[in-house]
Scaffold this motif. Structure first.
Motif, PDB file in Angstrom:
ATOM      1  N   GLY A  77      29.734  18.340 -78.714  1.00  0.00           N
ATOM      2  CA  GLY A  77      29.062  17.871 -77.515  1.00  0.00           C
ATOM      3  C   GLY A  77      28.969  16.359 -77.522  1.00  0.00           C
ATOM      4  O   GLY A  77      28.661  15.744 -78.538  1.00  0.00           O
ATOM      5  N   ASN A  78      29.303  15.755 -76.412  1.00  0.00           N
ATOM      6  CA  ASN A  78      29.201  14.316 -76.215  1.00  0.00           C
ATOM      7  C   ASN A  78      28.785  14.151 -74.760  1.00  0.00           C
ATOM      8  O   ASN A  78      29.633  14.142 -73.881  1.00  0.00           O
ATOM      9  N   VAL A  79      27.482  14.077 -74.539  1.00  0.00           N
ATOM     10  CA  VAL A  79      26.912  14.154 -73.195  1.00  0.00           C
ATOM     11  C   VAL A  79      27.693  13.273 -72.230  1.00  0.00           C
ATOM     12  O   VAL A  79      27.940  12.110 -72.538  1.00  0.00           O
ATOM     13  N   PRO A  80      28.129  13.792 -71.117  1.00  0.00           N
ATOM     14  CA  PRO A  80      27.868  15.104 -70.545  1.00  0.00           C
ATOM     15  C   PRO A  80      28.978  16.121 -70.812  1.00  0.00           C
ATOM     16  O   PRO A  80      29.047  17.146 -70.138  1.00  0.00           O
ATOM     17  N   MET A  81      29.849  15.888 -71.759  1.00  0.00           N
ATOM     18  CA  MET A  81      31.017  16.747 -71.974  1.00  0.00           C
ATOM     19  C   MET A  81      30.819  17.707 -73.150  1.00  0.00           C
ATOM     20  O   MET A  81      30.146  17.380 -74.114  1.00  0.00           O
ATOM     21  N   LEU A  82      31.458  18.852 -73.041  1.00  0.00           N
ATOM     22  CA  LEU A  82      31.553  19.804 -74.136  1.00  0.00           C
ATOM     23  C   LEU A  82      33.036  19.975 -74.419  1.00  0.00           C
ATOM     24  O   LEU A  82      33.823  20.293 -73.529  1.00  0.00           O
ATOM     25  N   TYR A  83      33.438  19.728 -75.655  1.00  0.00           N
ATOM     26  CA  TYR A  83      34.835  19.828 -76.064  1.00  0.00           C
ATOM     27  C   TYR A  83      35.009  21.036 -76.966  1.00  0.00           C
ATOM     28  O   TYR A  83      34.183  21.289 -77.844  1.00  0.00           O
ATOM     29  N   LEU A  84      36.075  21.781 -76.765  1.00  0.00           N
ATOM     30  CA  LEU A  84      36.413  22.918 -77.609  1.00  0.00           C
ATOM     31  C   LEU A  84      37.752  22.656 -78.273  1.00  0.00           C
ATOM     32  O   LEU A  84      38.697  22.209 -77.624  1.00  0.00           O
ATOM     33  N   LEU A  85      37.811  22.943 -79.555  1.00  0.00           N
ATOM     34  CA  LEU A  85      39.058  22.822 -80.306  1.00  0.00           C
ATOM     35  C   LEU A  85      39.398  24.206 -80.835  1.00  0.00           C
ATOM     36  O   LEU A  85      38.616  24.804 -81.564  1.00  0.00           O
ATOM     37  N   ILE A  86      40.533  24.718 -80.441  1.00  0.00           N
ATOM     38  CA  ILE A  86      40.987  26.025 -80.898  1.00  0.00           C
ATOM     39  C   ILE A  86      42.278  25.824 -81.679  1.00  0.00           C
ATOM     40  O   ILE A  86      43.260  25.310 -81.142  1.00  0.00           O
ATOM     41  N   VAL A  87      42.258  26.208 -82.935  1.00  0.00           N
ATOM     42  CA  VAL A  87      43.440  26.128 -83.786  1.00  0.00           C
ATOM     43  C   VAL A  87      43.922  27.556 -83.999  1.00  0.00           C
ATOM     44  O   VAL A  87      43.170  28.392 -84.503  1.00  0.00           O
ATOM     45  N   VAL A  88      45.134  27.838 -83.581  1.00  0.00           N
ATOM     46  CA  VAL A  88      45.695  29.190 -83.648  1.00  0.00           C
ATOM     47  C   VAL A  88      46.761  29.245 -84.728  1.00  0.00           C
ATOM     48  O   VAL A  88      47.588  28.351 -84.848  1.00  0.00           O
ATOM     49  N   ARG A  89      46.700  30.301 -85.526  1.00  0.00           N
ATOM     50  CA  ARG A  89      47.703  30.539 -86.557  1.00  0.00           C
ATOM     51  C   ARG A  89      48.397  31.867 -86.274  1.00  0.00           C
ATOM     52  O   ARG A  89      47.744  32.854 -85.985  1.00  0.00           O
ATOM     53  N   ASN A  90      49.718  31.846 -86.350  1.00  0.00           N
ATOM     54  CA  ASN A  90      50.507  33.060 -86.176  1.00  0.00           C
ATOM     55  C   ASN A  90      51.610  33.021 -87.203  1.00  0.00           C
ATOM     56  O   ASN A  90      52.498  32.170 -87.141  1.00  0.00           O
ATOM     57  N   SER A  91      51.574  33.931 -88.150  1.00  0.00           N
ATOM     58  CA  SER A  91      52.535  33.895 -89.253  1.00  0.00           C
ATOM     59  C   SER A  91      53.950  34.268 -88.845  1.00  0.00           C
ATOM     60  O   SER A  91      54.879  34.032 -89.585  1.00  0.00           O
ATOM     61  N   SER A  92      54.122  34.827 -87.645  1.00  0.00           N
ATOM     62  CA  SER A  92      55.472  35.244 -87.256  1.00  0.00           C
ATOM     63  C   SER A  92      56.187  34.197 -86.419  1.00  0.00           C
ATOM     64  O   SER A  92      57.318  34.408 -86.016  1.00  0.00           O
ATOM     65  N   VAL A  93      55.542  33.074 -86.130  1.00  0.00           N
ATOM     66  CA  VAL A  93      56.178  32.044 -85.300  1.00  0.00           C
ATOM     67  C   VAL A  93      56.632  30.900 -86.148  1.00  0.00           C
ATOM     68  O   VAL A  93      56.026  30.476 -87.056  1.00  0.00           O
TER      69      VAL A  93
END
Length: 93
Positions: A77-93
Protein backbone atom coordinates in the motif's frame (compact mmCIF):
# COMPACT_ATOMS: atom_id res chain seq x y z
CA UNK A 1 0.40 -20.27 -31.16
CA UNK A 2 -0.61 -20.80 -27.50
CA UNK A 3 -3.18 -23.39 -26.41
CA UNK A 4 -5.37 -20.55 -25.06
CA UNK A 5 -5.09 -18.22 -28.07
CA UNK A 6 -8.55 -17.05 -29.19
CA UNK A 7 -9.77 -16.53 -32.74
CA UNK A 8 -9.93 -12.76 -32.19
CA UNK A 9 -6.24 -12.66 -31.22
CA UNK A 10 -6.87 -12.13 -27.50
CA UNK A 11 -5.37 -14.29 -24.77
CA UNK A 12 -8.33 -14.16 -22.38
CA UNK A 13 -8.77 -17.44 -20.50
CA UNK A 14 -12.34 -17.81 -19.26
CA UNK A 15 -12.82 -19.51 -15.91
CA UNK A 16 -14.79 -22.71 -16.32
CA UNK A 17 -15.25 -24.26 -12.94
CA UNK A 18 -16.90 -23.90 -9.60
CA UNK A 19 -15.47 -22.38 -6.46
CA UNK A 20 -15.28 -24.83 -3.58
CA UNK A 21 -14.83 -22.97 -0.28
CA UNK A 22 -14.05 -26.20 1.61
CA UNK A 23 -11.04 -26.89 -0.63
CA UNK A 24 -9.99 -23.25 -1.04
CA UNK A 25 -11.11 -21.24 2.01
CA UNK A 26 -11.02 -17.46 1.86
CA UNK A 27 -8.01 -15.89 3.55
CA UNK A 28 -7.12 -12.30 4.30
CA UNK A 29 -4.14 -10.65 2.69
CA UNK A 30 -2.36 -7.91 4.60
CA UNK A 31 -0.70 -5.18 2.57
CA UNK A 32 2.59 -3.74 3.79
CA UNK A 33 2.66 0.06 3.81
CA UNK A 34 5.50 1.85 2.10
CA UNK A 35 6.30 5.47 1.41
CA UNK A 36 8.75 4.36 -1.31
CA UNK A 37 7.93 5.05 -4.93
CA UNK A 38 6.66 1.82 -6.51
CA UNK A 39 7.76 1.21 -10.07
CA UNK A 40 5.63 -1.14 -12.12
CA UNK A 41 8.45 -2.54 -14.23
CA UNK A 42 8.28 -6.31 -13.75
CA UNK A 43 10.94 -6.33 -11.03
CA UNK A 44 10.22 -7.23 -7.42
CA UNK A 45 12.80 -5.03 -5.74
CA UNK A 46 12.98 -2.50 -2.93
CA UNK A 47 9.80 -2.27 -0.89
CA UNK A 48 8.47 -5.63 -2.15
CA UNK A 49 10.87 -7.32 0.27
CA UNK A 50 8.77 -5.95 3.17
CA UNK A 51 5.50 -7.40 1.85
CA UNK A 52 4.69 -10.86 3.21
CA UNK A 53 4.09 -13.52 0.56
CA UNK A 54 0.89 -15.53 0.43
CA UNK A 55 1.16 -18.85 -1.42
CA UNK A 56 -1.15 -19.52 -4.35
CA UNK A 57 -1.92 -23.10 -5.30
CA UNK A 58 -3.61 -23.94 -8.56
CA UNK A 59 -7.33 -23.60 -8.03
CA UNK A 60 -8.55 -24.59 -11.46
CA UNK A 61 -7.54 -25.78 -14.91
CA UNK A 62 -4.24 -24.38 -16.06
CA UNK A 63 -4.04 -22.47 -19.33
CA UNK A 64 -0.86 -24.43 -20.03
CA UNK A 65 -2.48 -27.82 -19.40
CA UNK A 66 -0.36 -28.55 -16.34
CA UNK A 67 -1.26 -29.04 -12.69
CA UNK A 68 2.20 -27.79 -11.67
CA UNK A 69 1.20 -24.12 -11.60
CA UNK A 70 1.65 -22.25 -8.31
CA UNK A 71 2.72 -18.81 -7.18
CA UNK A 72 3.03 -16.11 -4.58
CA UNK A 73 0.89 -13.01 -4.02
CA UNK A 74 2.22 -9.88 -2.30
CA UNK A 75 0.45 -6.57 -1.59
CA UNK A 76 1.91 -3.11 -0.99
CA UNK A 77 0.00 0.00 0.00
CA UNK A 78 1.20 3.47 -0.94
CA UNK A 79 -1.70 5.84 -0.36
CA UNK A 80 -3.85 6.09 -2.39
CA UNK A 81 -2.67 3.05 -4.40
CA UNK A 82 -2.72 -0.66 -3.68
CA UNK A 83 -0.18 -2.69 -5.66
CA UNK A 84 -0.33 -6.46 -6.14
CA UNK A 85 2.62 -8.57 -7.20
CA UNK A 86 1.84 -12.06 -8.44
CA UNK A 87 4.74 -14.37 -9.23
CA UNK A 88 3.62 -17.49 -11.11
CA UNK A 89 5.65 -20.67 -11.43
CA UNK A 90 4.87 -23.41 -13.93
CA UNK A 91 7.32 -26.26 -14.22
CA UNK A 92 6.11 -27.29 -17.67
CA UNK A 93 6.83 -23.96 -19.39
Amino acid sequence: MYPYSNADGSFFVPYSGAYNEADYPYRTLDAAFTSDEIRVDGRADGAWETAPGSPIAQAGPSAFGSADTSGTLRALGNVPMLYLLIVVRNSSV
